[in-house]
Scaffold this motif. Structure first.
Motif, PDB file in Angstrom:
ATOM      1  N   LEU A  73       0.646  -1.304  -0.019  1.00 12.98           N
ATOM      2  CA  LEU A  73      -0.132   0.038   0.135  1.00 12.98           C
ATOM      3  C   LEU A  73       0.681   1.295   0.023  1.00 12.98           C
ATOM      4  O   LEU A  73       2.011   1.177   0.390  1.00 12.98           O
ATOM      5  CB  LEU A  73      -0.830  -0.047   1.160  1.00 12.98           C
ATOM      6  CG  LEU A  73      -1.945  -0.802   1.241  1.00 12.98           C
ATOM      7  CD1 LEU A  73      -2.692  -0.831   2.697  1.00 12.98           C
ATOM      8  CD2 LEU A  73      -2.840  -0.827   0.328  1.00 12.98           C
ATOM      9  N   GLN A  74       0.386   2.195  -0.706  1.00 12.77           N
ATOM     10  CA  GLN A  74       0.877   3.802  -0.570  1.00 12.77           C
ATOM     11  C   GLN A  74       0.758   3.995   0.903  1.00 12.77           C
ATOM     12  O   GLN A  74      -0.360   4.239   1.645  1.00 12.77           O
ATOM     13  CB  GLN A  74       0.204   4.522  -1.478  1.00 12.77           C
ATOM     14  CG  GLN A  74       0.991   5.949  -1.390  1.00 12.77           C
ATOM     15  CD  GLN A  74       2.418   5.881  -2.210  1.00 12.77           C
ATOM     16  OE1 GLN A  74       2.371   4.938  -3.210  1.00 12.77           O
ATOM     17  NE2 GLN A  74       3.168   6.599  -1.915  1.00 12.77           N
ATOM     18  N   PRO A  75       2.083   4.635   1.735  1.00 12.35           N
ATOM     19  CA  PRO A  75       2.031   5.073   3.219  1.00 12.35           C
ATOM     20  C   PRO A  75       1.336   6.258   3.152  1.00 12.35           C
ATOM     21  O   PRO A  75       1.371   7.155   2.319  1.00 12.35           O
ATOM     22  CB  PRO A  75       3.152   4.736   3.509  1.00 12.35           C
ATOM     23  CG  PRO A  75       4.021   5.383   2.226  1.00 12.35           C
ATOM     24  CD  PRO A  75       3.155   4.664   1.039  1.00 12.35           C
ATOM     25  N   TYR A  76       1.020   6.883   4.496  1.00 14.80           N
ATOM     26  CA  TYR A  76       0.941   8.083   4.839  1.00 14.80           C
ATOM     27  C   TYR A  76       2.144   8.284   5.721  1.00 14.80           C
ATOM     28  O   TYR A  76       2.531   7.717   6.359  1.00 14.80           O
ATOM     29  CB  TYR A  76      -0.259   8.294   5.731  1.00 14.80           C
ATOM     30  CG  TYR A  76      -1.768   8.265   5.391  1.00 14.80           C
ATOM     31  CD1 TYR A  76      -1.969   9.520   4.610  1.00 14.80           C
ATOM     32  CD2 TYR A  76      -2.386   7.373   5.269  1.00 14.80           C
ATOM     33  CE1 TYR A  76      -3.262   9.677   4.116  1.00 14.80           C
ATOM     34  CE2 TYR A  76      -3.554   7.342   4.434  1.00 14.80           C
ATOM     35  CZ  TYR A  76      -3.928   8.366   3.964  1.00 14.80           C
ATOM     36  OH  TYR A  76      -5.271   8.298   3.291  1.00 14.80           O
ATOM     37  N   ARG A  77       3.220   9.188   5.126  1.00 14.19           N
ATOM     38  CA  ARG A  77       4.186   9.221   5.555  1.00 14.19           C
ATOM     39  C   ARG A  77       4.597  10.125   6.656  1.00 14.19           C
ATOM     40  O   ARG A  77       4.037  11.028   6.812  1.00 14.19           O
ATOM     41  CB  ARG A  77       5.411   9.587   4.475  1.00 14.19           C
ATOM     42  CG  ARG A  77       5.593   8.515   3.674  1.00 14.19           C
ATOM     43  CD  ARG A  77       6.810   8.950   2.321  1.00 14.19           C
ATOM     44  NE  ARG A  77       6.896   7.712   1.529  1.00 14.19           N
ATOM     45  CZ  ARG A  77       6.404   7.692   0.307  1.00 14.19           C
ATOM     46  NH1 ARG A  77       5.303   8.477  -0.020  1.00 14.19           N
ATOM     47  NH2 ARG A  77       6.817   6.472  -0.475  1.00 14.19           N
ATOM     48  N   GLY A  78       5.555   9.646   7.648  1.00 14.42           N
ATOM     49  CA  GLY A  78       5.929  10.567   8.678  1.00 14.42           C
ATOM     50  C   GLY A  78       5.661   9.570  10.122  1.00 14.42           C
ATOM     51  O   GLY A  78       5.255   8.456   9.984  1.00 14.42           O
ATOM     52  N   SER A  79       6.087  10.042  11.111  1.00 17.13           N
ATOM     53  CA  SER A  79       6.105   9.271  12.452  1.00 17.13           C
ATOM     54  C   SER A  79       5.013  10.012  13.390  1.00 17.13           C
ATOM     55  O   SER A  79       4.876  11.285  13.513  1.00 17.13           O
ATOM     56  CB  SER A  79       7.345   9.194  13.086  1.00 17.13           C
ATOM     57  OG  SER A  79       8.271   8.300  12.171  1.00 17.13           O
ATOM     58  N   ASP A  80       4.505   9.271  14.293  1.00 14.66           N
ATOM     59  CA  ASP A  80       3.698   9.666  15.456  1.00 14.66           C
ATOM     60  C   ASP A  80       4.514  10.320  16.412  1.00 14.66           C
ATOM     61  O   ASP A  80       5.790  10.344  16.427  1.00 14.66           O
ATOM     62  CB  ASP A  80       2.899   8.577  15.902  1.00 14.66           C
ATOM     63  CG  ASP A  80       3.542   7.522  16.457  1.00 14.66           C
ATOM     64  OD1 ASP A  80       4.721   7.584  16.951  1.00 14.66           O
ATOM     65  OD2 ASP A  80       2.973   6.407  16.517  1.00 14.66           O
ATOM     66  N   ALA A  81       4.041  11.012  17.233  1.00 16.27           N
ATOM     67  CA  ALA A  81       4.705  12.002  18.484  1.00 16.27           C
ATOM     68  C   ALA A  81       5.419  10.846  19.217  1.00 16.27           C
ATOM     69  O   ALA A  81       6.694  11.087  19.726  1.00 16.27           O
ATOM     70  CB  ALA A  81       3.657  12.632  19.336  1.00 16.27           C
ATOM     71  N   ALA A  82       4.972   9.662  19.667  1.00 13.82           N
ATOM     72  CA  ALA A  82       5.563   8.816  20.557  1.00 13.82           C
ATOM     73  C   ALA A  82       7.194   8.223  19.857  1.00 13.82           C
ATOM     74  O   ALA A  82       8.132   8.184  20.405  1.00 13.82           O
ATOM     75  CB  ALA A  82       5.045   7.632  20.736  1.00 13.82           C
ATOM     76  N   ALA A  83       7.067   8.011  18.449  1.00 13.53           N
ATOM     77  CA  ALA A  83       8.173   7.864  18.015  1.00 13.53           C
ATOM     78  C   ALA A  83       9.168   8.994  17.678  1.00 13.53           C
ATOM     79  O   ALA A  83      10.352   8.880  17.939  1.00 13.53           O
ATOM     80  CB  ALA A  83       7.998   7.353  16.451  1.00 13.53           C
ATOM     81  N   MET A  84       8.880  10.045  17.839  1.00  9.76           N
ATOM     82  CA  MET A  84       9.444  11.256  17.666  1.00  9.76           C
ATOM     83  C   MET A  84      10.175  11.657  19.049  1.00  9.76           C
ATOM     84  O   MET A  84      11.372  12.116  19.073  1.00  9.76           O
ATOM     85  CB  MET A  84       8.636  12.569  17.080  1.00  9.76           C
ATOM     86  CG  MET A  84       8.369  12.546  15.772  1.00  9.76           C
ATOM     87  SD  MET A  84       9.885  12.780  14.971  1.00  9.76           S
ATOM     88  CE  MET A  84       9.577  11.391  13.724  1.00  9.76           C
ATOM     89  N   SER A  85       9.660  11.045  20.048  1.00 11.27           N
ATOM     90  CA  SER A  85      10.200  11.240  21.245  1.00 11.27           C
ATOM     91  C   SER A  85      11.121  10.421  21.938  1.00 11.27           C
ATOM     92  O   SER A  85      11.925  10.451  22.884  1.00 11.27           O
ATOM     93  CB  SER A  85       9.148  11.308  22.433  1.00 11.27           C
ATOM     94  OG  SER A  85       8.603  10.317  22.672  1.00 11.27           O
ATOM     95  N   ASP A  86      11.529   9.341  20.959  1.00  8.82           N
ATOM     96  CA  ASP A  86      12.473   8.137  21.299  1.00  8.82           C
ATOM     97  C   ASP A  86      13.735   8.775  21.233  1.00  8.82           C
ATOM     98  O   ASP A  86      14.196   9.681  20.219  1.00  8.82           O
ATOM     99  CB  ASP A  86      12.381   7.264  20.242  1.00  8.82           C
ATOM    100  CG  ASP A  86      13.535   6.178  20.480  1.00  8.82           C
ATOM    101  OD1 ASP A  86      13.347   5.129  21.191  1.00  8.82           O
ATOM    102  OD2 ASP A  86      14.635   6.453  19.642  1.00  8.82           O
ATOM    103  N   PRO A  87      14.785   8.396  22.013  1.00  8.22           N
ATOM    104  CA  PRO A  87      16.006   9.318  22.472  1.00  8.22           C
ATOM    105  C   PRO A  87      16.779   9.152  21.057  1.00  8.22           C
ATOM    106  O   PRO A  87      17.481  10.362  20.653  1.00  8.22           O
ATOM    107  CB  PRO A  87      16.593   8.579  23.493  1.00  8.22           C
ATOM    108  CG  PRO A  87      15.596   7.851  24.418  1.00  8.22           C
ATOM    109  CD  PRO A  87      14.447   7.566  23.398  1.00  8.22           C
ATOM    110  N   THR A  88      16.834   7.985  20.113  1.00  6.71           N
ATOM    111  CA  THR A  88      17.701   7.969  19.118  1.00  6.71           C
ATOM    112  C   THR A  88      17.113   8.982  18.093  1.00  6.71           C
ATOM    113  O   THR A  88      17.873   9.705  17.307  1.00  6.71           O
ATOM    114  CB  THR A  88      17.613   6.474  18.526  1.00  6.71           C
ATOM    115  OG1 THR A  88      18.437   5.756  19.659  1.00  6.71           O
ATOM    116  CG2 THR A  88      18.443   6.581  17.373  1.00  6.71           C
ATOM    117  N   VAL A  89      15.849   8.956  17.800  1.00  3.23           N
ATOM    118  CA  VAL A  89      15.259   9.678  17.077  1.00  3.23           C
ATOM    119  C   VAL A  89      15.196  11.318  17.421  1.00  3.23           C
ATOM    120  O   VAL A  89      15.512  12.079  16.459  1.00  3.23           O
ATOM    121  CB  VAL A  89      13.744   9.236  16.669  1.00  3.23           C
ATOM    122  CG1 VAL A  89      12.878  10.183  15.579  1.00  3.23           C
ATOM    123  CG2 VAL A  89      13.587   7.729  16.033  1.00  3.23           C
TER     124      VAL A  89
END
Length: 149
Positions: A73-89
């Motif tokens: 499937l064609q995605p909706y790109r980008g990450s959710d807020a939880a992923a953005m708060s991961d220390p590595t990200v």
């Protein structure tokens, strides 16, 4: 008829199967002939895979057709807020917030008025030994797109 499995659910199944089978992301990428960073992003829901790629991954991981269907499937790109708060990200975001303006200036100085494409784009990661501790080397390789008025 049942609904198509959401890409996030397919990603969860891929991650679980990969871990349970003791495979690395690079091993999966090698198996389908794709770059490791792209393949990992696709399996986490950020790119569509071809039918052959999706079916190859599902055969390797013993996942069913519903996962293969979702991976295409064609995605909706980008990450959710939880992923953005991961220390590595978050550290990557921090690096861009600190060095992004300087990189922008240097791109304009070297290439002129334009941007680096994130569509016509490749990214790679490597480990470089260093006496103070191994270094993470991330290469962003995007086509320069000049603004045309």
């Amino acid at each position: 008829m049942s609904p198509i499995l959401p890409k996030s659910d397919a990603a969860d199944l891929v991650v679980a199967a990969r871990i349970r089978r003791g495979l690395t992301w690079s091993q999966i990428a090698d198996r389908i002939g794709a770059p490791p960073v792209w393949c990992t992003a696709a399996l986490l829901g950020q790119h569509p895979m071809s039918r052959d790629q999706a079916e190859g991954v599902c055969a390797l991981l013993e996942l069913d057709e519903s996962v293969a269907e979702s991976l295409q499937l064609q995605p909706y790109r980008g990450s959710d807020a939880a992923a953005m708060s991961d220390p590595t990200v978050y550290r990557l975001l921090e690096a861009m917030s600190v060095y992004g303006p300087a990189l922008k200036e240097l791109i304009h100085e070297e290439f002129g008025d334009g941007i680096m494409s994130a569509i016509n784009f490749k990214v790679d990661i490597a480990r470089r030994p260093h006496p103070d501790g191994d270094r993470v080397v991330i290469t962003l390789d995007g086509k320069f797109l000049d603004y045309r008025w």
